[in-house]
Design a protein around this motif. Structure first.
Motif, PDB file in Angstrom:
ATOM      1  N   UNK A 151       0.817  -1.217   0.000  1.00 58.52           N
ATOM      2  CA  UNK A 151       0.000   0.000   0.000  1.00 58.52           C
ATOM      3  C   UNK A 151       0.849   1.266   0.000  1.00 58.52           C
ATOM      4  N   UNK A 152       2.146   1.145   0.292  1.00 62.59           N
ATOM      5  CA  UNK A 152       3.020   2.321   0.270  1.00 62.59           C
ATOM      6  C   UNK A 152       3.252   2.814  -1.157  1.00 62.59           C
ATOM      7  N   UNK A 153       3.049   1.918  -2.128  1.00 65.40           N
ATOM      8  CA  UNK A 153       3.275   2.228  -3.542  1.00 65.40           C
ATOM      9  C   UNK A 153       4.722   2.683  -3.788  1.00 65.40           C
ATOM     10  N   UNK A 154       5.636   2.137  -3.001  1.00 63.76           N
ATOM     11  CA  UNK A 154       7.053   2.472  -3.161  1.00 63.76           C
ATOM     12  C   UNK A 154       7.819   1.168  -3.357  1.00 63.76           C
ATOM     13  N   UNK A 155       8.136   0.866  -4.597  1.00 57.64           N
ATOM     14  CA  UNK A 155       8.772  -0.413  -4.915  1.00 57.64           C
ATOM     15  C   UNK A 155      10.141  -0.560  -4.262  1.00 57.64           C
ATOM     16  N   UNK A 156      10.887   0.523  -4.164  1.00 55.49           N
ATOM     17  CA  UNK A 156      12.207   0.467  -3.542  1.00 55.49           C
ATOM     18  C   UNK A 156      12.092   0.115  -2.059  1.00 55.49           C
ATOM     19  N   UNK A 157      11.119   0.699  -1.410  1.00 51.46           N
ATOM     20  CA  UNK A 157      10.894   0.413   0.005  1.00 51.46           C
ATOM     21  C   UNK A 157      10.552  -1.064   0.199  1.00 51.46           C
ATOM     22  N   UNK A 158       9.677  -1.572  -0.631  1.00 52.27           N
ATOM     23  CA  UNK A 158       9.289  -2.979  -0.557  1.00 52.27           C
ATOM     24  C   UNK A 158      10.494  -3.884  -0.784  1.00 52.27           C
ATOM     25  N   UNK A 159      11.340  -3.510  -1.747  1.00 55.23           N
ATOM     26  CA  UNK A 159      12.531  -4.307  -2.059  1.00 55.23           C
ATOM     27  C   UNK A 159      13.486  -4.352  -0.864  1.00 55.23           C
ATOM     28  N   UNK A 160      13.696  -3.210  -0.216  1.00 55.73           N
ATOM     29  CA  UNK A 160      14.589  -3.155   0.945  1.00 55.73           C
ATOM     30  C   UNK A 160      14.049  -4.011   2.080  1.00 55.73           C
ATOM     31  N   UNK A 161      12.743  -3.906   2.327  1.00 55.31           N
ATOM     32  CA  UNK A 161      12.131  -4.699   3.400  1.00 55.31           C
ATOM     33  C   UNK A 161      12.234  -6.188   3.078  1.00 55.31           C
ATOM     34  N   UNK A 162      12.036  -6.542   1.817  1.00 54.24           N
ATOM     35  CA  UNK A 162      12.121  -7.954   1.423  1.00 54.24           C
ATOM     36  C   UNK A 162      13.536  -8.508   1.620  1.00 54.24           C
ATOM     37  N   UNK A 163      14.546  -7.648   1.485  1.00 53.55           N
ATOM     38  CA  UNK A 163      15.916  -8.085   1.725  1.00 53.55           C
ATOM     39  C   UNK A 163      16.150  -8.438   3.193  1.00 53.55           C
ATOM     40  N   UNK A 164      15.332  -7.873   4.061  1.00 56.42           N
ATOM     41  CA  UNK A 164      15.420  -8.165   5.494  1.00 56.42           C
ATOM     42  C   UNK A 164      14.481  -9.285   5.911  1.00 56.42           C
ATOM     43  N   UNK A 165      13.685  -9.774   4.957  1.00 55.83           N
ATOM     44  CA  UNK A 165      12.586 -10.681   5.298  1.00 55.83           C
ATOM     45  C   UNK A 165      13.026 -11.904   6.109  1.00 55.83           C
ATOM     46  N   UNK A 166      14.107 -12.553   5.690  1.00 54.20           N
ATOM     47  CA  UNK A 166      14.501 -13.782   6.373  1.00 54.20           C
ATOM     48  C   UNK A 166      14.909 -13.520   7.818  1.00 54.20           C
ATOM     49  N   UNK A 167      15.661 -12.424   8.024  1.00 52.03           N
ATOM     50  CA  UNK A 167      16.028 -12.073   9.394  1.00 52.03           C
ATOM     51  C   UNK A 167      14.802 -11.730  10.219  1.00 52.03           C
ATOM     52  N   UNK A 168      13.861 -10.991   9.601  1.00 56.13           N
ATOM     53  CA  UNK A 168      12.640 -10.609  10.303  1.00 56.13           C
ATOM     54  C   UNK A 168      11.837 -11.844  10.699  1.00 56.13           C
ATOM     55  N   UNK A 169      11.736 -12.818   9.778  1.00 56.09           N
ATOM     56  CA  UNK A 169      10.980 -14.035  10.078  1.00 56.09           C
ATOM     57  C   UNK A 169      11.585 -14.794  11.252  1.00 56.09           C
ATOM     58  N   UNK A 170      12.897 -14.814  11.301  1.00 60.55           N
ATOM     59  CA  UNK A 170      13.575 -15.522  12.384  1.00 60.55           C
ATOM     60  C   UNK A 170      13.222 -14.889  13.735  1.00 60.55           C
ATOM     61  N   UNK A 171      13.142 -13.548  13.764  1.00 60.24           N
ATOM     62  CA  UNK A 171      12.798 -12.856  14.995  1.00 60.24           C
ATOM     63  C   UNK A 171      11.317 -12.989  15.314  1.00 60.24           C
ATOM     64  N   UNK A 172      10.500 -12.963  14.259  1.00 60.11           N
ATOM     65  CA  UNK A 172       9.044 -12.986  14.432  1.00 60.11           C
ATOM     66  C   UNK A 172       8.597 -14.221  15.210  1.00 60.11           C
ATOM     67  N   UNK A 173       9.206 -15.353  14.911  1.00 61.94           N
ATOM     68  CA  UNK A 173       8.837 -16.593  15.585  1.00 61.94           C
ATOM     69  C   UNK A 173       9.090 -16.511  17.084  1.00 61.94           C
ATOM     70  N   UNK A 174      10.254 -15.998  17.462  1.00 60.70           N
ATOM     71  CA  UNK A 174      10.604 -15.895  18.876  1.00 60.70           C
ATOM     72  C   UNK A 174       9.757 -14.853  19.583  1.00 60.70           C
ATOM     73  N   UNK A 175       9.605 -13.689  18.961  1.00 56.15           N
ATOM     74  CA  UNK A 175       8.871 -12.589  19.584  1.00 56.15           C
ATOM     75  C   UNK A 175       7.400 -12.938  19.801  1.00 56.15           C
ATOM     76  N   UNK A 176       6.746 -13.443  18.759  1.00 51.92           N
ATOM     77  CA  UNK A 176       5.322 -13.769  18.872  1.00 51.92           C
ATOM     78  C   UNK A 176       5.076 -14.938  19.812  1.00 51.92           C
ATOM     79  N   UNK A 177       6.107 -15.745  20.039  1.00 48.21           N
ATOM     80  CA  UNK A 177       5.954 -16.910  20.900  1.00 48.21           C
ATOM     81  C   UNK A 177       6.037 -16.598  22.386  1.00 48.21           C
TER      82      UNK A 177
END
Length: 232
Positions: A148-174
């Motif tokens: 919804x940000x309509x900013x492809x560069x922003x989405x690309x940067x966030x996607x580059x962090x995706x794997x690290x974010x997922x690793x944290x998400x599991x621990x944090x939400x748990x």
């Protein structure tokens, strides 16, 4: 580990890529623990493949920071320092805040409806205490905001962090109570975006990430206390 490749061999990707994705997923979801040694022969046997794709996958995981190679000892799942975690959350806080602000100005009614539907799914996960599905839904929720940000560069940067974010998400939400907190934080954020309140949406997005980081740090401190107790 024996079910790592279950259902994955049916696609048409190269075997080395399938093995890489399976191992990376196992690290992200905690099936392979930080500090655990990755032995090529054992992994190859358990996954029913030769050592070559396993070796190639481990090398690629090292490049992405999921594995460390220790001379004369072998490959180990990378441990994350508190600074690693703080660095990623610091970046994510800024990016999420920007995405929320842009979404206030650019989000469509269809995307708002999608967020509302995802809130219902989050509530169902909380009620069922279903962490695994919640992680998937939480990822979808944030993906809608990024889109919804309509900013492809922003989405690309966030996607580059995706794997690290997922690793944290599991621990944090748990951590205890975090699932319900996440639901309330998501509700408030959607309300702010629906109202096109840029300043509030930015603050709520930032607080949401800070709360996730605090929970992550709590989990690490608890694990350290537990480990110290066992050694004593």
């Amino acid at each position: 580990m024996k079910n790592l490749l279950s259902g994955k061999l049916e696609n048409y990707k190269p075997l080395r890529e399938i093995v890489f994705e399976a191992l990376r997923e196992a690290i992200i979801n905690g099936q392979l623990k930080a500090g655990e040694r990755l032995m090529e022969v054992q992994l190859a046997e358990e996954m029913g493949v030769s050592r070559t794709p396993v070796r190639e996958a481990i090398r690629k995981l090292e490049l992405e920071g999921f594995v460390v190679m220790i001379p004369r000892k072998g490959a180990y799942v990378a441990d994350l320092s508190t600074k690693d975690i703080a660095d990623v959350f610091e970046i994510r806080s800024a990016l999420e805040s920007l995405a929320a602000a842009l979404a206030c100005e650019r989000i469509t009614e269809e995307e708002l409806d999608e967020l509302e539907r995802l809130l219902i799914k989050v509530a169902d996960c909380v009620a069922a205490d279903d962490l695994e599905t919640l992680i998937e839904v939480d990822t979808q929720f944030h993906d809608v905001l990024y889109r919804a940000s309509r900013n492809d560069r922003l989405v690309q940067i966030i996607n580059n962090l995706r794997e690290q974010i997922q690793r944290f998400r599991t621990t944090s939400l748990g951590t205890p109570g975090r699932m319900r907190e996440t639901l309330e934080e998501h509700k408030q954020l959607v309300e702010a975006i629906t109202a096109r309140n840029v300043e509030l949406a930015q603050r709520l997005a930032q607080e949401h990430i800070e709360n996730a980081e605090n929970r992550m740090m709590e989990a690490i401190r608890e694990e350290m206390r537990s480990s110290s107790g066992k050694k004593a």
